[in-house]
Design an enzyme around this catalytic site. Structure first.
Site, PDB file in Angstrom:
ATOM      1  N   ASP A 191       0.834  -1.203   0.000  1.00 39.34           N
ATOM      2  CA  ASP A 191       0.000   0.000   0.000  1.00 39.34           C
ATOM      3  C   ASP A 191       0.869   1.253   0.000  1.00 39.34           C
ATOM      4  O   ASP A 191       2.033   1.216   0.414  1.00 39.34           O
ATOM      5  CB  ASP A 191      -0.886   0.042   1.254  1.00 39.34           C
ATOM      6  CG  ASP A 191      -2.148  -0.781   1.100  1.00 39.34           C
ATOM      7  OD1 ASP A 191      -2.443  -1.200  -0.034  1.00 39.34           O
ATOM      8  OD2 ASP A 191      -2.817  -1.013   2.121  1.00 39.34           O
ATOM      9  N   LYS A 213      -3.362   3.469  -3.099  1.00 41.13           N
ATOM     10  CA  LYS A 213      -4.533   4.276  -3.417  1.00 41.13           C
ATOM     11  C   LYS A 213      -4.346   5.674  -2.852  1.00 41.13           C
ATOM     12  O   LYS A 213      -3.741   5.857  -1.794  1.00 41.13           O
ATOM     13  CB  LYS A 213      -5.800   3.659  -2.822  1.00 41.13           C
ATOM     14  CG  LYS A 213      -6.059   2.221  -3.227  1.00 41.13           C
ATOM     15  CD  LYS A 213      -7.209   1.623  -2.442  1.00 41.13           C
ATOM     16  CE  LYS A 213      -7.420   0.155  -2.790  1.00 41.13           C
ATOM     17  NZ  LYS A 213      -8.491  -0.452  -1.975  1.00 41.13           N
TER      18      LYS A 213
END
Length: 400
Positions: A191, A213
């Site tokens: 991530d 993200k």
């Protein structure tokens, strides 16, 4: 001396002695799966408990030849040098290896200092110098825990997935188990908010898949992330899903676990330090504090909280922590105020927690959206609502 690791599962081992040293030997042997017979005139409390629990057998008396029939190994731990020597001599007559814990040189086998980490076992001998061996073993244990040892498997085995909570982005806040699992990885699916600094320590041939993200930009949907994890594991690879915070605290870790289980893939979850608590702490804000708050509620700013939700949150009292809440800050503040939360309630927005760019913006609930907008607060940030914001002296730069 030839070092060996012995498979004692289901094999008979005799422990001579009933004191604390014998108790330790018996405990270690039963943990290795051995069928342990303790021969002693009396038992210390520890051995009494082991015997009472059915983990060891006990024959009252001293060791004789009949006790050694069918045995594979003997531990001489009577606490008496002459008694241990007699047991060692008897073992020699029966062609059995004998360990003398209190006088290693007097036996035919030496018990090493052992480090165990999952399926890795390191034994350390130092020519009978047990204190030296133990010190070396502790050091090697720290090396394994640091994630800097070469732990990747090179023999084929079933693939698996490990979800590792990386904490708020600071590598030193990763758990020891998380660092060790990362060192075992063939593939790392990472991530944006994970502690990416640790990736530089990986072997060059470890595949790193970035699925990061940002607000409003999810280039790799969750279903695709699930597929990447499962496919790599089914190909026989060890996959680490390195996530920011904790996988089970608004991290969608549960969805990834379910996807792995549905595909028949072994999956493990390593908890992490959640940003909900760690980022406020970095700014000197305790999420609970005597006289200020004795409960804390954690919510996601991405959720579509309606009036009823915000009304319930306003009535809970205590501290409200909002993850991923920068974009929803104005709506959140308006909803809490409409539900009756005091306009003077202190609010802090901690941006880039645990990084050199960390800064904290504070204001009363009635003004926080305007102040944050003026200060150009951006994600990633954690929002803290409650009296705890002013409970301690502030740490780090603050904007008001």
């Amino acid at each position: 001396m030839q070092p060996l690791h012995l498979d004692l599962r289901g094999r008979a081992v005799v422990v001579a002695g009933g004191g604390p040293t014998a108790a330790r030997c018996a405990r270690d042997l039963t943990a290795a799966g051995a069928d342990v017979l303790v021969v002693a005139v009396r038992l210390c409390e520890d051995l009494h408990e082991q015997h009472g629990a059915g983990r060891v057998r006990w024959r009252e008396g001293t060791v004789g030849g009949a006790d050694l029939v069918g045995a594979w190994l003997v531990h001489a731990a009577t606490g008496d040098a002459d008694g241990d020597a007699a047991v060692a001599a008897l073992a020699e007559q029966h062609h059995l290896w004998c360990v003398r814990p209190d006088a290693p040189a007097g036996g035919t086998a030496v018990e090493p200092a052992v480090v165990r980490r999952d399926d890795v076992v390191v034994s350390v001998g130092a020519d009978g110098d047990t204190d030296r061996a133990r010190a070396l073993a502790v050091h090697l244990g720290h090396l394994l825990d640091s994630g800097r040892a070469p732990l990747r498997r090179h023999r084929p085995r079933a693939g698996r997935v490990v979800l590792v909570g990386g904490g708020p982005g600071e590598p030193e806040l990763m758990t020891l188990r998380g660092r060790r699992r990362l060192a075992e990885a063939d593939v790392v699916v990472v991530d944006r908010l994970a502690p990416t600094g640790v990736l530089a320590e990986l072997d060059p041939d470890v595949e790193v898949v970035d699925v990061g993200k940002t607000a409003g930009n999810h280039p790799v949907p969750q279903e695709e992330i699930n597929r990447v994890l499962v496919d790599a594991a089914l190909a026989g690879r060890t996959v680490v899903r390195l996530k920011g915070g904790d996988p089970y605290v608004l991290g969608r870790g549960g969805e990834e676990v379910l996807a792995c289980r549905a595909a028949g893939v072994e999956v493990e979850v390593v908890p992490g330090v959640t940003s909900a608590f760690a980022v406020p702490a970095a700014a000197g804000i305790p999420v609970t504090h005597r006289g200020a708050a004795r409960c804390v509620t954690v919510v996601s700013g991405h959720e579509d909280l309606d009036g009823d939700d915000l009304g319930a949150l306003a009535q809970l009292g205590g501290t409200l922590v909002v993850l991923m809440g920068v974009a929803a800050l104005e709506r959140l503040a308006e909803g809490l105020l409409a539900a009756g939360r005091d306009p003077a309630t202190p609010v802090a927005v901690v941006q880039d927690g645990w990084s050199p760019q960390q800064r904290t913006t504070t204001a009363p609930l009635a003004d926080i959206a305007r102040v944050a907008r003026t200060a150009r607060v951006r994600a990633p940030a954690v929002v803290v609502v409650g009296d705890v914001v002013d409970a301690l002296a502030p740490t780090g730069p603050r904007t008001r």
